[in-house]
Design a protein around this motif. Sequence first.
Motif, short mmCIF file in Angstrom:
data_model
loop_
_atom_site.label_atom_id
_atom_site.label_comp_id
_atom_site.label_asym_id
_atom_site.label_seq_id
_atom_site.Cartn_x
_atom_site.Cartn_y
_atom_site.Cartn_z
N PRO A 339 0.85 -1.20 0.00
CA PRO A 339 0.00 0.00 0.00
C PRO A 339 0.89 1.25 0.00
CG PRO A 339 -0.44 -1.40 1.94
CD PRO A 339 0.72 -1.98 1.23
N GLU A 346 2.58 -0.67 10.52
CA GLU A 346 2.15 -1.77 9.65
C GLU A 346 3.36 -2.60 9.26
OE1 GLU A 346 -1.61 -0.10 7.13
OE2 GLU A 346 0.30 0.77 6.57
N SER A 381 -8.11 8.09 9.76
CA SER A 381 -7.28 7.24 8.90
C SER A 381 -7.42 5.79 9.36
CB SER A 381 -5.82 7.68 8.97
OG SER A 381 -5.31 7.43 10.26
N ARG A 382 -6.57 4.96 8.83
CA ARG A 382 -6.62 3.55 9.19
C ARG A 382 -5.21 2.98 9.10
NH1 ARG A 382 -7.87 -0.85 5.43
NH2 ARG A 382 -8.65 0.70 4.01
N MET A 383 -5.03 1.80 9.66
CA MET A 383 -3.83 1.01 9.40
C MET A 383 -4.31 -0.39 9.07
SD MET A 383 -1.22 1.82 12.49
CE MET A 383 -1.06 3.48 13.11
N GLY A 384 -3.52 -1.11 8.30
CA GLY A 384 -3.86 -2.49 8.00
C GLY A 384 -5.01 -2.57 7.00
N PHE A 386 -8.11 -3.87 7.58
CA PHE A 386 -9.43 -4.10 8.17
C PHE A 386 -9.86 -2.87 8.96
CE2 PHE A 386 -6.09 -5.48 10.94
CZ PHE A 386 -6.49 -5.13 12.22
N GLU A 387 -11.17 -2.69 9.07
CA GLU A 387 -11.74 -1.57 9.82
C GLU A 387 -11.22 -1.57 11.25
OE1 GLU A 387 -16.08 -0.42 10.32
OE2 GLU A 387 -16.14 -1.57 8.44
N GLY A 388 -10.73 -0.44 11.71
CA GLY A 388 -10.26 -0.37 13.09
C GLY A 388 -8.84 -0.86 13.28
N GLN A 390 -6.27 0.68 12.95
CA GLN A 390 -5.47 1.72 13.62
C GLN A 390 -5.49 1.59 15.14
OE1 GLN A 390 -8.37 2.10 12.06
NE2 GLN A 390 -9.42 4.00 12.53
N PHE A 391 -6.44 0.83 15.67
CA PHE A 391 -6.47 0.61 17.12
C PHE A 391 -5.71 -0.66 17.48
CE2 PHE A 391 -10.92 2.30 16.19
CZ PHE A 391 -10.49 3.62 16.21
#
Lengths: 500, 241
Positions: A339, A346, A381-384, A386-388, A390-391
């Motif tokens: 990405p 990540e 924003s996000r990481m990975g 999948f939804e969430g 980033q947590f």
Amino acid sequence: MAANYTIPALTEDPDLRETPELTPGAMGHLKPFVAAPAHQEALGFPGTLVDGWEEKAVARLGELLGKYRSLQVYLDACVKCGACTDKCHYFLGTGDPKNMPVARQDLLRSVYRRHFTPMGKMFPRLVGAKELDRAMLDDWYSYYHQCSQCRRCSVFCPYGIDTAEISMAARDIMDHIGLGQKYCNEIIGKVHKIGNNLGLPEPALADTLEGLEEDVKDDTGHDVRFPLDVEGADVLLVTPSADFFAEPHVDGLIGYAKVFHQAGVSWTLSSHASEAANFAMFIGSYEQMHIIANRIRQAAIDLKVKRIVFGECGHAWRVAYSFLNTLAGPWDFLDPKYPVPQHILEFTRDLIRNGGIRLDREANTGMTLTFHDSCNVARASRMGDFEGGQFVIPREVIKASVPKFVDMHPDTIHDKTFCCGGGGGLLTDDLIELRVKGAQPRVSALKQVVEREGVTHMAAICAICKSQFTKVLPSYGLDMEMVVSVHQLVSKAIRLGGND
Amino acid sequence: MSVLFALLYYTAAAVFAAGLAYKIHRYATVPAPLKIPTTPAPLTRTGVAFRLAREVGLFESLFRADKLLWALAVLFHLGLLLVALRHLRYVVEPLWFWIVWVQPFGVYGGLAMLAGLTGLLVRRFVIPRIRYITGPSDILMLLLLLGIGVSGFAMSAVARTDIVAVKQFFLGLMVADIRPLPADGFLLLHLFLVAVLAIVFPFSKLLHAPGVFFSPTRNQVDDARERRHVAAWARPLDQQR
Ligand code: SF4
Ligand code: SF4
């Protein structure tokens, strides 16, 4: 230096958080320094407040209404339900009703209604429509610089009204009539001229990195590199310039370097794009944000890298994750397997999972960690994949690095996280009163886990959060050194060697 | 009087439709130049459809924000929905079976609506934060809706209205034939207030109804790394680099 303001009492039990008494005007006196003409003109804005600013501001508002759907919809849709009123850390810390998100929006909305809606033109008093006069402009300048654009209000609003969008628009309008904020605009000028927020020129940066190589060698015996402007490296690392020397940021940078070293991935920093931050977002300037973002594109092309990785920074990750593709893409010249861009967490988490690096929790013995979700990472924003993510991902990396991890109160983590109090272009000494007061909700939750769970450290993944906490925690009787970078923990825990 | 109300209703319908169409067109055509969904956000269009459905049907965000407000909002909106369905019988002929079926619920709906509105009104006076952000138009809007509800109930509880004639009046309006409207005080008040509501709709905070569907923080897919999202006005900037 004794503070000439009262530090709010901490909430003992965040389960029973009481909303403060309304204290109208409590923060009306607080205004950040105004940008000097030189700072303004460097960005193409008028140097000082222009003649006829009243009409020009309204005209600029009209332009923005045609450019941003968010602004147009949000100025119309609010029903004054008040669901957002007790959600802003600046309101909770100051009690000033104009720091309630809806009241903050209303400063702009009232002018919008006066000039752009039939009701506001015909029955201004009925619908709260107001002229833009000097008093209103002063309120704009005060209160749109008491919003860290953290978007906590937007989580709870039934229409998703995001006060950050409104305050960005208001700051853009003020810039266009010659009333900019010194802190942001001066820094953006430095990025254009020198390449980073701190104004660190290439030779100084090279020196610093060399020094770090020596330090790590002394410390670990390993030849961990901190490459700068290396053509043909696989990864371009873009990180906030605070990582180059401030504590605890730099320990994070050492962590990234060790991870790259141990994974055997070649990487480089760029002196052209030696800054991940993009303060143009704070002033709502698409044009400035575009220029700053495209430095990274240029650096990636010049250095012929295959992928781009971002270091720990909150708003920078928002611009990177959510906007970079739009502002500076397409990235068809990079390796499509990854990405664009990736977050360093990540990257590290993948290595932990596939055994590319090994971490030893014992190295951090004695530490009990909690984690501060930075607002721009959590809500913008996000990481990975999948939804969430980033947590989950930062917590996964922390848990792999330390013996014990405890979360803070559920109403203060994940997408309900409280801002550190210094985001959104407010991390400046002229706003220290706001920064201390605005930190109250976060520090209350922190203190609770310190006292009840024996938490010793709080990890953060944002340069602004780290600087802000380091500065304000002592006001609340906590040790500034309890704030750590996530990759500082990784740096301690990582097992080096075997591939030198 | 019948002519007057016929004109009023034609005007109201025209203002409502034109005003709303204008606003919706505006919301749809002003670009959202950046990806700004409030995250965590769905990764697919279907996911976004569900998110919006939960927002519109269950008031999900409001539930997380404030349970009392959520309860009052649900009481009012759900009540309004039932009442609106019940009122279909005045404009549909022959009646669909489910309109008949929904009739008794419409009455409970009316009560729920009044209870919800009263709660919302009281809230505006007793909670200091809410009083601070409340303007005259916010109170008037609640009073308008309460007026509609109370006058509606008064027609059955205080002075009965010839609802068959009312239905004929509205069916007539639809074929441009002005038929006599019973000259009952409550009925005329009720109909007048409803017309006012329709007229102010496109110019008031009632725009939250279409607005929620156009809110970028709620209706955008979280796919910023996969897809560029360049607005037409931003495209020239790409050429300059
Ligand atoms: S929650 Fe949303 S609609 Fe309600 S007052 Fe706040 S901004 Fe307005
Ligand atoms: S964006 Fe954050 S700082 Fe700004 S009004 Fe909303 S909650 Fe407060």
